[in-house]
Scaffold this motif. Structure first.
Motif, PDB file in Angstrom:
ATOM      1  N   HIS A 202      -1.235  -5.632   5.151  1.00 51.99           N
ATOM      2  CA  HIS A 202      -0.551  -5.476   4.124  1.00 51.99           C
ATOM      3  C   HIS A 202      -0.976  -4.360   3.440  1.00 51.99           C
ATOM      4  O   HIS A 202      -0.473  -3.754   2.511  1.00 51.99           O
ATOM      5  CB  HIS A 202      -1.021  -6.605   3.107  1.00 51.99           C
ATOM      6  CG  HIS A 202      -0.551  -8.082   3.629  1.00 51.99           C
ATOM      7  ND1 HIS A 202       0.902  -8.568   3.990  1.00 51.99           N
ATOM      8  CD2 HIS A 202      -1.410  -8.934   3.973  1.00 51.99           C
ATOM      9  CE1 HIS A 202       0.681  -9.728   4.286  1.00 51.99           C
ATOM     10  NE2 HIS A 202      -0.692  -9.893   4.528  1.00 51.99           N
ATOM     11  N   VAL A 203      -1.824  -3.380   3.809  1.00 45.93           N
ATOM     12  CA  VAL A 203      -1.980  -2.045   3.419  1.00 45.93           C
ATOM     13  C   VAL A 203      -0.626  -1.189   3.407  1.00 45.93           C
ATOM     14  O   VAL A 203      -0.082  -1.193   4.229  1.00 45.93           O
ATOM     15  CB  VAL A 203      -3.187  -1.356   4.248  1.00 45.93           C
ATOM     16  CG1 VAL A 203      -3.395   0.183   3.753  1.00 45.93           C
ATOM     17  CG2 VAL A 203      -4.521  -2.034   4.180  1.00 45.93           C
ATOM     18  N   GLY A 204      -0.548  -0.685   2.028  1.00 49.90           N
ATOM     19  CA  GLY A 204       0.416   0.329   1.887  1.00 49.90           C
ATOM     20  C   GLY A 204       1.923  -0.318   1.445  1.00 49.90           C
ATOM     21  O   GLY A 204       2.880   0.489   1.447  1.00 49.90           O
ATOM     22  N   ALA A 205       1.874  -1.467   1.435  1.00 50.14           N
ATOM     23  CA  ALA A 205       3.046  -2.146   1.124  1.00 50.14           C
ATOM     24  C   ALA A 205       3.586  -2.074  -0.315  1.00 50.14           C
ATOM     25  O   ALA A 205       2.798  -1.652  -1.443  1.00 50.14           O
ATOM     26  CB  ALA A 205       3.179  -3.621   1.236  1.00 50.14           C
ATOM     27  N   ASP A 206       4.849  -1.690  -0.674  1.00 47.06           N
ATOM     28  CA  ASP A 206       5.420  -1.697  -2.095  1.00 47.06           C
ATOM     29  C   ASP A 206       5.272  -3.029  -2.877  1.00 47.06           C
ATOM     30  O   ASP A 206       5.007  -2.447  -4.117  1.00 47.06           O
ATOM     31  CB  ASP A 206       6.950  -1.315  -1.955  1.00 47.06           C
ATOM     32  CG  ASP A 206       7.044   0.292  -1.401  1.00 47.06           C
ATOM     33  OD1 ASP A 206       6.380   0.953  -1.866  1.00 47.06           O
ATOM     34  OD2 ASP A 206       8.030   0.225  -0.686  1.00 47.06           O
TER      35      ASP A 206
END
Length: 440
Positions: A202-206
């Motif tokens: 889930h890294v970098g998700a909005d």
């Protein structure tokens, strides 16, 4: 099964499974069992052969139930004042007739006892099919010990199996359950996966949305575990004993000791679930069985997330979805759909624990920051750093304010966790640790 018709159906089913599977052979064996040839017997055998083209050698109870509910048995009950009583019993051991995974071949209960290294009597004692251990007043008979953990949102019960049962459950886990695959979206209690691998998805998700399943282990009933074991190919008698070895109903005395929380409804729901047979939190087999039972839920949620352009992972009872700004605009609809699917799969969402975190704020998944990379939350890092400074200045004994039994190992474990998420921060903390004088 206890009535005359039930006993007759069981005897007839056992006789049918005791040899070759043809009309003539079945008629010969069933006639021997009841020492006569009633007019309905040929019809019953033909009904069985029409329903089962092969002998259901792994399903004797299912066959007995079919015989009991057959049209031929109904005619027998209406035409004869007394059903014929079995005069002999014919039976044969059950067999694994399909084996979809590389599990050990356990054709019958004797094979299970041999695999676990115990006698059949001991196997029956540990499986406890009649619940004697739960009702026992002497602790020596009980198979579990109980410990309540206080939590801000309500207590949690640890049901720890005693050493002998724990050893059996460990063998079941390693040999019988581990070969059965779980869903790829699951990162809890799976070899090679961890909270870090789950958070990394889930890294970098909005936006990241987290939901929690209420009373995850306690919600899983023996029937659902039975379904998993039967799907893995274990025969009915073997699956029945395995269910007994891995589930438990909490004694009344332990339930009475439940700490009162600020949410009486939650306490009542937990009490009802614990009073019925369930997966005990504390048994080594429970996490793996919970993952296997939840396979259908994981498949549905993962498919739904992919269709919505999102990612899905689960760590035990923590469910996380993440996506871009388009997905963020539909977050309300996703939560509603997910809650419905969770309920349809026999679970419940923990009220008040659904969280939605956007990129401009700190996003955490299972306690790990995922905004730009997996990282430890800054307050946790600063607090550990302060404890290490305190150890260096005032000594470990003064700094050990929570009275950890092995304070040195405790600190090393926390430093290792930080280092796994952020090697640079971990190195700085380790340098502080190396300056501590542990000889005083």
């Amino acid at each position: 099964m206890s009535g005359p018709a039930d006993r007759l159906a069981t005897a007839l089913a056992d006789a049918m499974l005791a040899g070759s599977w043809s009309e003539q052979a079945l008629l010969e064996r069933t006639r021997r069992v009841i020492d006569r040839r009633p007019p309905w017997l040929t019809s019953m055998v033909r009904e069985v052969l029409a329903a089962y083209h092969r002998p259901p050698a792994d399903r004797p109870r299912e066959l007995a139930a079919f015989v009991r509910q057959s049209a031929a048995m109904a005619r027998a009950l209406t035409s004869s004042p007394r059903l014929p009583a079995p005069v002999i019993r014919l039976s044969s051991p059950t067999r694994m007739i399909h084996r979809p995974f590389p599990t050990p071949v356990l054709d019958h209960t004797g094979d299970l006892a041999d695999h676990l290294g115990i006698t059949l009597d001991a196997l029956d004692t540990f499986a406890d099919p009649y619940g004697r251990a739960r009702r026992a007043h002497r602790d020596g008979i009980a198979h579990y010990r109980y410990r309540w953990l206080h939590r801000p949102r309500g207590a949690r019960l640890i049901e720890a199996p005693k050493p002998d049962l724990r050893a059996l459950q460990r063998t079941i886990l390693d040999d019988l359950l581990s070969p059965i695959p779980i869903h790829p979206a699951v990162h809890g209690f799976v070899a090679g996966r961890s909270p870090i691998t789950g958070a990394a998805e889930h890294v970098g998700a909005d936006v990241a949305i987290a939901l929690d399943i209420e009373h995850f282990f306690a919600s899983i009933t023996p029937g659902r575990i039975w379904g998993v074991l039967r799907a893995a190919g274990y025969p009915e008698p073997v699956a029945h004993l395995l269910v007994g070895l891995t589930t438990h109903a909490t004694p009344v005395a332990a339930l009475r000791a439940m700490p009162v929380s600020a949410d009486p409804g939650r306490d009542a729901r937990l009490g009802r679930r614990l009073a019925a047979p369930h997966l005990p939190q504390g048994a080594p087999t429970s996490p793996a069985l919970a993952n296997l039972v939840a396979f259908s839920l994981d498949r549905r949620l993962d498919s739904y997330a992919r269709a919505a352009g999102a990612r899905y992972t689960r760590y035990a009872d923590d469910l996380t979805f993440s996506g871009d700004h388009t997905f963020a605009q539909r977050s309300g609809a996703l939560v509603a759909a997910v809650e419905k699917m969770i309920q349809q799969e026999g679970f419940a969402v923990h009220p008040g624990k659904t969280r939605e975190c956007h990129r401009h704020r700190r996003q955490t998944v299972t306690g790990i920051v995922v905004n730009d990379r997996t990282n430890v939350p800054r307050p946790d890092y600063d607090q550990l750093k302060a404890v290490l400074h305190d150890c260096r200045r005032n000594g470990p004994r003064a700094a050990n304010r929570n009275a950890h039994h092995d304070f040195r190992a405790h600190l090393l474990g926390r430093i290792s966790w930080v280092g796994a998420l952020n090697p640079a921060r971990g190195a700085r903390l380790r340098a502080l640790f190396d300056e501590i004088d542990w000889t005083g």
